[in-house]
Scaffold this motif. Structure first.
Motif, PDB file in Angstrom:
ATOM      1  N   ILE A 232       0.855  -1.182   0.000  1.00 11.49           N
ATOM      2  CA  ILE A 232       0.000   0.000   0.000  1.00 11.49           C
ATOM      3  C   ILE A 232       0.894   1.235   0.000  1.00 11.49           C
ATOM      4  CG2 ILE A 232      -0.203  -0.046   2.518  1.00 11.49           C
ATOM      5  CD1 ILE A 232      -3.077   1.010   2.195  1.00 11.49           C
ATOM      6  N   SER A 233       0.384   2.338  -0.519  1.00  7.42           N
ATOM      7  CA  SER A 233       1.198   3.538  -0.771  1.00  7.42           C
ATOM      8  C   SER A 233       1.697   4.251   0.472  1.00  7.42           C
ATOM      9  CB  SER A 233       0.391   4.514  -1.624  1.00  7.42           C
ATOM     10  OG  SER A 233      -0.823   4.861  -0.968  1.00  7.42           O
ATOM     11  N   GLY A 234       1.188   3.910   1.650  1.00  9.11           N
ATOM     12  CA  GLY A 234       1.647   4.573   2.867  1.00  9.11           C
ATOM     13  C   GLY A 234       0.936   4.037   4.092  1.00  9.11           C
ATOM     14  N   THR A 235       1.202   4.652   5.229  1.00 12.09           N
ATOM     15  CA  THR A 235       0.593   4.232   6.484  1.00 12.09           C
ATOM     16  C   THR A 235       0.172   5.474   7.266  1.00 12.09           C
ATOM     17  OG1 THR A 235       2.474   4.366   8.025  1.00 12.09           O
ATOM     18  CG2 THR A 235       2.430   2.475   6.535  1.00 12.09           C
ATOM     19  N   ASP A 236      -0.536   5.244   8.365  1.00  9.04           N
ATOM     20  CA  ASP A 236      -0.887   6.334   9.276  1.00  9.04           C
ATOM     21  C   ASP A 236       0.055   6.368  10.483  1.00  9.04           C
ATOM     22  OD1 ASP A 236      -3.029   7.105   7.679  1.00  9.04           O
ATOM     23  OD2 ASP A 236      -4.381   5.668   8.631  1.00  9.04           O
ATOM     24  N   ASP A 237       1.114   5.547  10.435  1.00 13.07           N
ATOM     25  CA  ASP A 237       2.046   5.450  11.564  1.00 13.07           C
ATOM     26  C   ASP A 237       3.293   6.313  11.390  1.00 13.07           C
ATOM     27  OD1 ASP A 237       0.439   3.648  12.918  1.00 13.07           O
ATOM     28  OD2 ASP A 237       1.368   1.901  11.979  1.00 13.07           O
ATOM     29  N   GLY A 238       3.435   6.969  10.262  1.00 16.48           N
ATOM     30  CA  GLY A 238       4.613   7.796  10.024  1.00 16.48           C
ATOM     31  C   GLY A 238       4.953   7.812   8.552  1.00 16.48           C
ATOM     32  N   PRO A 239       5.547   8.921   8.070  1.00 18.48           N
ATOM     33  CA  PRO A 239       5.799   9.069   6.634  1.00 18.48           C
ATOM     34  C   PRO A 239       6.843   8.126   6.074  1.00 18.48           C
ATOM     35  CG  PRO A 239       6.795  10.882   7.856  1.00 18.48           C
ATOM     36  CD  PRO A 239       5.965  10.118   8.837  1.00 18.48           C
ATOM     37  N   ASP A 240       7.699   7.539   6.942  1.00 23.19           N
ATOM     38  CA  ASP A 240       8.732   6.630   6.429  1.00 23.19           C
ATOM     39  C   ASP A 240       8.446   5.172   6.781  1.00 23.19           C
ATOM     40  OD1 ASP A 240       9.257   6.662   9.135  1.00 23.19           O
ATOM     41  OD2 ASP A 240      11.339   7.338   8.957  1.00 23.19           O
ATOM     42  N   GLU A 241       7.217   4.898   7.210  1.00 23.00           N
ATOM     43  CA  GLU A 241       6.830   3.512   7.463  1.00 23.00           C
ATOM     44  C   GLU A 241       6.021   2.988   6.283  1.00 23.00           C
ATOM     45  OE1 GLU A 241       5.580   2.360  11.326  1.00 23.00           O
ATOM     46  OE2 GLU A 241       6.907   3.785  12.332  1.00 23.00           O
ATOM     47  N   ALA A 242       6.086   1.677   6.093  1.00 19.89           N
ATOM     48  CA  ALA A 242       5.477   1.057   4.918  1.00 19.89           C
ATOM     49  C   ALA A 242       4.795  -0.247   5.321  1.00 19.89           C
ATOM     50  CB  ALA A 242       6.545   0.786   3.858  1.00 19.89           C
ATOM     51  N   THR A 243       3.974  -0.747   4.409  1.00 21.22           N
ATOM     52  CA  THR A 243       3.314  -2.032   4.627  1.00 21.22           C
ATOM     53  C   THR A 243       3.450  -2.864   3.365  1.00 21.22           C
ATOM     54  OG1 THR A 243       1.692  -0.929   6.039  1.00 21.22           O
ATOM     55  CG2 THR A 243       1.169  -3.166   5.310  1.00 21.22           C
ATOM     56  N   TYR A 244       4.104  -3.999   3.484  1.00 22.41           N
ATOM     57  CA  TYR A 244       4.189  -4.906   2.329  1.00 22.41           C
ATOM     58  C   TYR A 244       4.264  -6.344   2.825  1.00 22.41           C
ATOM     59  CZ  TYR A 244       9.207  -4.007   3.284  1.00 22.41           C
ATOM     60  OH  TYR A 244      10.432  -3.821   3.884  1.00 22.41           O
ATOM     61  N   ILE A 245       3.728  -7.222   2.012  1.00 27.51           N
ATOM     62  CA  ILE A 245       3.598  -8.640   2.359  1.00 27.51           C
ATOM     63  C   ILE A 245       4.012  -9.458   1.149  1.00 27.51           C
ATOM     64  CG2 ILE A 245       1.997 -10.470   3.052  1.00 27.51           C
ATOM     65  CD1 ILE A 245       0.137  -8.136   4.075  1.00 27.51           C
ATOM     66  N   MET A 246       4.920 -10.399   1.334  1.00 26.54           N
ATOM     67  CA  MET A 246       5.319 -11.273   0.229  1.00 26.54           C
ATOM     68  C   MET A 246       5.766 -12.619   0.776  1.00 26.54           C
ATOM     69  SD  MET A 246       8.951  -9.476  -0.801  1.00 26.54           S
ATOM     70  CE  MET A 246       8.535  -7.821  -0.249  1.00 26.54           C
ATOM     71  N   GLN A 247       5.341 -13.672   0.114  1.00 21.11           N
ATOM     72  CA  GLN A 247       5.719 -15.022   0.537  1.00 21.11           C
ATOM     73  C   GLN A 247       6.868 -15.519  -0.328  1.00 21.11           C
ATOM     74  OE1 GLN A 247       2.964 -18.345  -0.062  1.00 21.11           O
ATOM     75  NE2 GLN A 247       3.387 -19.002   2.025  1.00 21.11           N
ATOM     76  N   ARG A 248       8.005 -15.789   0.310  1.00 20.47           N
ATOM     77  CA  ARG A 248       9.146 -16.332  -0.410  1.00 20.47           C
ATOM     78  C   ARG A 248       8.852 -17.733  -0.925  1.00 20.47           C
ATOM     79  NH1 ARG A 248      14.215 -14.810   3.666  1.00 20.47           N
ATOM     80  NH2 ARG A 248      14.662 -12.729   2.819  1.00 20.47           N
ATOM     81  N   ALA A 249       9.477 -18.058  -2.047  1.00 18.17           N
ATOM     82  CA  ALA A 249       9.292 -19.376  -2.659  1.00 18.17           C
ATOM     83  C   ALA A 249       9.880 -20.481  -1.784  1.00 18.17           C
ATOM     84  CB  ALA A 249       9.952 -19.396  -4.040  1.00 18.17           C
ATOM     85  N   VAL A 250       9.504 -21.707  -2.100  1.00 18.93           N
ATOM     86  CA  VAL A 250       9.989 -22.967  -1.502  1.00 18.93           C
ATOM     87  C   VAL A 250      10.177 -22.889   0.010  1.00 18.93           C
ATOM     88  CG1 VAL A 250      10.950 -23.986  -3.576  1.00 18.93           C
ATOM     89  CG2 VAL A 250      12.372 -22.411  -2.310  1.00 18.93           C
ATOM     90  N   GLY A 251       9.120 -22.506   0.703  1.00 18.49           N
ATOM     91  CA  GLY A 251       9.117 -22.573   2.162  1.00 18.49           C
ATOM     92  C   GLY A 251       9.927 -21.517   2.864  1.00 18.49           C
ATOM     93  N   GLY A 252      10.211 -20.418   2.187  1.00 16.16           N
ATOM     94  CA  GLY A 252      11.059 -19.379   2.781  1.00 16.16           C
ATOM     95  C   GLY A 252      10.369 -18.478   3.781  1.00 16.16           C
ATOM     96  N   GLY A 253       9.071 -18.680   3.992  1.00 17.76           N
ATOM     97  CA  GLY A 253       8.336 -17.837   4.928  1.00 17.76           C
ATOM     98  C   GLY A 253       7.780 -16.594   4.256  1.00 17.76           C
ATOM     99  N   THR A 254       6.979 -15.865   5.007  1.00 24.50           N
ATOM    100  CA  THR A 254       6.346 -14.655   4.496  1.00 24.50           C
ATOM    101  C   THR A 254       6.992 -13.433   5.133  1.00 24.50           C
ATOM    102  OG1 THR A 254       4.244 -15.772   4.084  1.00 24.50           O
ATOM    103  CG2 THR A 254       4.164 -13.376   4.369  1.00 24.50           C
ATOM    104  N   ILE A 255       7.378 -12.484   4.292  1.00 22.70           N
ATOM    105  CA  ILE A 255       8.002 -11.244   4.734  1.00 22.70           C
ATOM    106  C   ILE A 255       6.914 -10.225   5.033  1.00 22.70           C
ATOM    107  CG2 ILE A 255       9.581  -9.361   4.126  1.00 22.70           C
ATOM    108  CD1 ILE A 255      11.011 -12.020   4.282  1.00 22.70           C
ATOM    109  N   LEU A 256       6.944  -9.656   6.233  1.00 26.57           N
ATOM    110  CA  LEU A 256       6.080  -8.542   6.604  1.00 26.57           C
ATOM    111  C   LEU A 256       6.964  -7.319   6.815  1.00 26.57           C
ATOM    112  CD1 LEU A 256       3.819 -10.264   9.319  1.00 26.57           C
ATOM    113  CD2 LEU A 256       3.548 -10.308   6.829  1.00 26.57           C
ATOM    114  N   GLY A 257       6.653  -6.243   6.125  1.00 26.49           N
ATOM    115  CA  GLY A 257       7.456  -5.020   6.274  1.00 26.49           C
ATOM    116  C   GLY A 257       6.545  -3.812   6.359  1.00 26.49           C
TER     117      GLY A 257
END
Length: 361
Positions: A232-257
């Motif tokens: 998503i393009s931004g957050t309400d927690d601060g101008p330099d915070e971000a939200t992104y979600i991606m699942q790594r291939a072959v069991g690498g887990g899901t990245i939350l940022g």
């Protein structure tokens, strides 16, 4: 055909990709020298901490945009044909809030969030979501198919491909860029040094680029399956915070940022930021925990990486330093994977131009 010795400094994704591209030339003898190697986890070494994925952010007409455009075909090929490389396709959702436009995160993701994005005819299944599909608070959204990379698999795979192609890889700490010419595995000096030192280009002797700076990112890696890659393009927690979600291939887990904290060298995770990241990600993608909140996240570990930013974007150019020809290939920020093959091809052309000129002399 005259043999050419080439030393590449750096074994992050940019250095290894560049070495692999150069190794396709039968007359190139390529050595990679680096302080850090795949398998290492060090705050100086950005590549293992990356998500990593392909979400283009380059402004049309810039080097970054060209490198991203030229990288997609190879990532698509590898994803389709080379299962062991650790890349898989992901359905992707990009959400935009108009109020984020002038924040650090909004500026970072500006091109990505456009409905007429330059990559709309490159990435498969690109579409604009109708208003009926938009969650509350979202002004517009796009969907397409992209890739997510398990860096713990992909970086060693790159090493293996390099070694198979005859590249010699060794550890060394290089204090001056010209010194790398004497570190070629043949014992003879390298005719060209390729500088893929990322953030270290700011302190490497002979380079000392004052426009290089870190942009700190923090992630939480979890076992939960989001079912989709999203940001998503931004957050309400601060101008330099971000939200992104991606699942790594072959069991690498899901990245939350995550965050984009420019100028911060802090290597340790901030627990309060970690809580905000997890809450934002669950709010954006409730299926992460089946509607059960952040308590249902199964945490693997927390991580911090420093994106190797550069004020004017990636630097890919040639320069003679202390009588040694150097091709620079650094400054890729948080976009090293998604611009890796494009920038490696540009560096390859510069290496060829140097060697062609030498052959005429």
């Amino acid at each position: 055909m005259t043999t050419a010795n080439i030393t590449v400094i750096g074994a992050g994704v940019v250095g290894l990709t560049t070495a692999l591209v150069l190794s396709k030339h039968a007359n190139f003898k390529v050595t990679v020298v680096a302080k850090h190697m795949p398998g290492d986890y060090d705050i100086e070494y950005a590549s293992p901490w990356a998500g990593a994925n392909y979400l283009p952010v380059g402004v049309p007409g810039t080097n970054l945009q060209r490198f991203e455009r030229d990288t997609w075909p190879e990532l698509h090929r590898i994803c389709t044909e080379v299962a062991e490389a650790g890349i898989h396709f992901q359905d992707t959702l990009i959400y935009k809030r108009e109020k984020d436009v002038h924040t650090s995160t909004g500026e970072w993701l500006n091109e990505l969030c456009k409905k007429d994005a330059w990559f709309r005819d490159i990435l498969p299944n690109f579409r604009i979501l109708p208003a009926s599909e938009l969650p509350p608070g979202i002004d517009s959204a796009t969907a397409f198919t992209s890739v997510c990379i398990n860096t713990a698999i992909y970086l060693p795979w790159l090493v293996g491909q390099c070694v198979k192609a005859g590249v010699i890889i060794k550890r060394a700490i290089v204090s001056h860029v010209a010194e790398a010419a004497s570190l070629h595995h043949t014992g003879e000096p390298a005719g060209v040094v390729v500088n893929c030192t990322g953030l270290s280009a700011g302190k490497l002797g002979g380079v000392e680029d004052p426009t290089v700076f870190p942009a700190r990112g923090q992630i939480v890696i979890v076992r939960n399956d989001p079912g989709v890659m999203s940001t998503i393009s931004g957050t309400d927690d601060g101008p330099d915070e971000a939200t992104y979600i991606m699942q790594r291939a072959v069991g690498g887990g899901t990245i939350l940022g995550g965050c984009l904290q420019k100028g911060s060298w802090e290597s340790q995770p901030d627990p309060n930021l970690a809580l905000r990241i997890m809450k934002r990600c669950v709010d954006l993608c409730p299926q992460l925990t089946g509607g059960k909140g952040i308590e249902a996240l199964s945490i693997i570990r927390h991580g911090v990486g420093l994106r190797p930013m550069r004020k004017d974007g990636p630097r890919v150019e040639k320069e003679k330093i202390a009588n040694v020809w150097v091709v620079h290939n650094y400054g890729h920020g948080g976009y090293g994977y998604q611009s890796s093959y494009g920038s490696a091809a540009a560096a390859e052309k510069l290496v060829e131009s140097i060697l062609k000129e030498k052959a005429r002399l």
